[in-house]
Design a protein around this motif. Sequence first.
Motif, mmCIF file in Angstrom:
data_model
loop_
_atom_site.group_PDB
_atom_site.id
_atom_site.type_symbol
_atom_site.label_atom_id
_atom_site.label_comp_id
_atom_site.label_asym_id
_atom_site.label_seq_id
_atom_site.Cartn_x
_atom_site.Cartn_y
_atom_site.Cartn_z
ATOM 1 N N LEU A 1 0.835 -1.201 0.000
ATOM 2 C CA LEU A 1 0.000 0.000 0.000
ATOM 3 C C LEU A 1 0.872 1.254 0.000
ATOM 4 N N GLN A 2 1.952 1.200 0.770
ATOM 5 C CA GLN A 2 2.863 2.347 0.814
ATOM 6 C C GLN A 2 3.523 2.577 -0.545
ATOM 7 N N LYS A 3 3.909 1.479 -1.206
ATOM 8 C CA LYS A 3 4.538 1.615 -2.521
ATOM 9 C C LYS A 3 3.558 2.169 -3.555
ATOM 10 N N ALA A 4 2.294 1.723 -3.497
ATOM 11 C CA ALA A 4 1.275 2.253 -4.417
ATOM 12 C C ALA A 4 1.106 3.752 -4.200
ATOM 13 N N ALA A 5 1.101 4.176 -2.928
ATOM 14 C CA ALA A 5 0.963 5.603 -2.613
ATOM 15 C C ALA A 5 2.196 6.372 -3.080
ATOM 16 N N GLU A 6 3.385 5.827 -2.843
ATOM 17 C CA GLU A 6 4.622 6.502 -3.238
ATOM 18 C C GLU A 6 4.707 6.654 -4.755
ATOM 19 N N GLN A 7 4.340 5.587 -5.470
ATOM 20 C CA GLN A 7 4.389 5.671 -6.931
ATOM 21 C C GLN A 7 3.357 6.657 -7.470
ATOM 22 N N SER A 8 2.164 6.669 -6.897
ATOM 23 C CA SER A 8 1.138 7.623 -7.324
ATOM 24 C C SER A 8 1.636 9.053 -7.110
ATOM 25 N N PHE A 9 2.232 9.288 -5.959
ATOM 26 C CA PHE A 9 2.784 10.602 -5.630
ATOM 27 C C PHE A 9 3.866 10.992 -6.634
ATOM 28 N N ALA A 10 4.807 10.073 -6.875
ATOM 29 C CA ALA A 10 5.935 10.367 -7.760
ATOM 30 C C ALA A 10 5.489 10.568 -9.206
ATOM 31 N N LYS A 11 4.565 9.725 -9.694
ATOM 32 C CA LYS A 11 4.112 9.834 -11.087
ATOM 33 C C LYS A 11 3.377 11.161 -11.299
ATOM 34 N N ALA A 12 2.529 11.541 -10.335
ATOM 35 C CA ALA A 12 1.775 12.793 -10.464
ATOM 36 C C ALA A 12 2.713 13.996 -10.477
ATOM 37 N N HIS A 13 3.740 13.976 -9.636
ATOM 38 C CA HIS A 13 4.671 15.103 -9.591
ATOM 39 C C HIS A 13 5.533 15.161 -10.855
ATOM 40 N N TYR A 14 5.905 14.006 -11.390
ATOM 41 C CA TYR A 14 6.645 13.972 -12.651
ATOM 42 C C TYR A 14 5.784 14.540 -13.777
ATOM 43 N N PHE A 15 4.517 14.127 -13.806
ATOM 44 C CA PHE A 15 3.571 14.597 -14.817
ATOM 45 C C PHE A 15 3.400 16.114 -14.723
ATOM 46 N N ALA A 16 3.230 16.626 -13.511
ATOM 47 C CA ALA A 16 3.043 18.067 -13.312
ATOM 48 C C ALA A 16 4.284 18.841 -13.755
ATOM 49 N N GLY B 1 -11.003 26.914 -17.698
ATOM 50 C CA GLY B 1 -9.695 26.997 -18.336
ATOM 51 C C GLY B 1 -8.654 26.153 -17.648
ATOM 52 N N CYS B 2 -9.087 25.424 -16.604
ATOM 53 C CA CYS B 2 -8.188 24.533 -15.865
ATOM 54 C C CYS B 2 -8.680 23.088 -15.967
ATOM 55 N N VAL B 3 -7.756 22.170 -15.737
ATOM 56 C CA VAL B 3 -8.055 20.739 -15.793
ATOM 57 C C VAL B 3 -7.539 20.079 -14.524
ATOM 58 N N LEU B 4 -8.336 19.165 -13.964
ATOM 59 C CA LEU B 4 -7.910 18.369 -12.816
ATOM 60 C C LEU B 4 -7.307 17.078 -13.348
ATOM 61 N N TRP B 5 -5.998 16.920 -13.186
ATOM 62 C CA TRP B 5 -5.270 15.758 -13.700
ATOM 63 C C TRP B 5 -4.965 14.778 -12.566
ATOM 64 N N CYS B 6 -4.742 13.529 -12.906
ATOM 65 C CA CYS B 6 -4.434 12.500 -11.910
ATOM 66 C C CYS B 6 -3.457 11.487 -12.499
ATOM 67 N N ALA B 7 -2.572 10.985 -11.677
ATOM 68 C CA ALA B 7 -1.684 9.884 -12.066
ATOM 69 C C ALA B 7 -1.577 8.919 -10.899
ATOM 70 N N THR B 8 -1.555 7.627 -11.209
ATOM 71 C CA THR B 8 -1.390 6.595 -10.188
ATOM 72 C C THR B 8 -0.253 5.666 -10.601
ATOM 73 N N GLU B 9 -0.048 4.622 -9.820
ATOM 74 C CA GLU B 9 1.006 3.653 -10.168
ATOM 75 C C GLU B 9 0.731 2.953 -11.487
ATOM 76 N N GLN B 10 -0.502 3.029 -11.991
ATOM 77 C CA GLN B 10 -0.870 2.414 -13.262
ATOM 78 C C GLN B 10 -0.296 3.168 -14.458
ATOM 79 N N ASN B 11 0.064 4.431 -14.281
ATOM 80 C CA ASN B 11 0.575 5.239 -15.386
ATOM 81 C C ASN B 11 2.095 5.127 -15.467
ATOM 82 N N SER B 12 2.579 4.554 -16.551
ATOM 83 C CA SER B 12 4.016 4.412 -16.729
ATOM 84 C C SER B 12 4.630 5.734 -17.164
#
Length: 442
Positions: free
Chosen positions: A347-362, A414-425
């Motif tokens: 669960l911690q790894k899923a949360a960490e990856q979601s956090f990291a992928k979203a910040h990389y995307f942003a 004019g704004c978009v709410l984006w999301c990334a999780t561990e599923q997004n490579s």
Amino acid sequence: MGSYVPSTPAQRREMLEAVGCASMEDLFSHLPQQVLLDRPLNLPSGLSELEVRRIMEKMAARNTVFSSVLRGAGAYRHYIPAIVKQVVSKEEFVTAYTPYQAEISQGVLQSIFEYQTMICELTGMDVSNASVYDGATAAAEAVAMCRDRKRTKALISAAAHPDLIQTVKTYCEGSGTPVEIIPVREGKTDLDKLSSLLDDSVCCVLLQQPNYFGLLEDAEAAGKAAHAAGAKYIMSCNPISLGLLKTPAECGADIAVGDGQPLGLSISFGGPYLGFMACTNALLRKIPGRIVGETTDVDGKRAFVLTLQAREQHIRREKASSNICSNQALCALTASVYLSAMGAEGLQKAAEQSFAKAHYFAEKMSEIPGCQLRFTGEFFHEFVAQCPDIPKVMDALEQHGILGGLPLEGDLSGCVLWCATEQNSKEEIDQAVAIMKEVCGA
């Protein structure tokens, strides 16, 4: 209905004879002729299994299935271990109903007990119920837990999910509970405004963490302000985020609620979902729905029973403060199997990856001319970004099998709410950014 009853013609004749009837028509002879159907129903002929399958496959082919999803807003695409669906598809779970008779429902009762235990571990709270319908319902029921004769007003952050706010308002309208919205400042709950709204009429403060815009709230400060004014504190949480963030208990919450959809429930036309609820021991007798408890049987062996339904209309009748008298047992079991399969580390790894992928995307999106983060606060796995040519961007992404973020309205038009999780490579995110750059002419 006779053709749908699993009994033979001989058995039906025997039953008819037992009640003194010669035919099915005799059985209903006391009814007026005008209400009886004197012709076959106008239904199409039956189809074979193969024919039905072909029809359903053609219908399913009309659906758009995206290979990549960059949208959340309350429904999240996470990896689901194969064992989850394998376990919950067993017919003894799929066909099980309410475990009223404990002596023949020990398996279902134990599964609910384990679910409650895991929710308590996840939230840090003392007690959990056996689930409610969804996260918005859980929030509305939590507000009802806090209301008393002297304190009747509920305060809800404007940064909570709009559907959650509307559901709470609908429930509160029926019970005569005033609802006041706490304004937002820079995407987060305005704590100064919260302090000015708190008085001795407020029964509770409801905060979402992370909030609808993906930002992390100062949940501890909000809890201290609520308690200082004598109000209860409710936190609506994303369960995956609790693999990284402080638990509601650590933030001082009296009640923790949320949508359990991220816990092994796939996105499928919006449901079925799962609402989790947990609270402190002080509110044990106010929590709605069912609680399964552990006991011993006459032989001293471990056993499970339904132990508490203190608020229900079939128990307290006109004094009841909830009409919840069911639970999402199969969805709760799914969450239990998911949490068991993932474990604390998973669960911690899923949360960490979601956090990291979203910040990389942003970070990569911010390199596109005209694209920038709308808010500067810290976020978990969702963020709001200003984007040019939003319709063109969404269409271009869709043509490549990517579901883009959620376009926002009103003050955030004019704004978009984006999301990334561990599923997004990383490759998926890079592809989406490249498509956006091309559309924006970068």
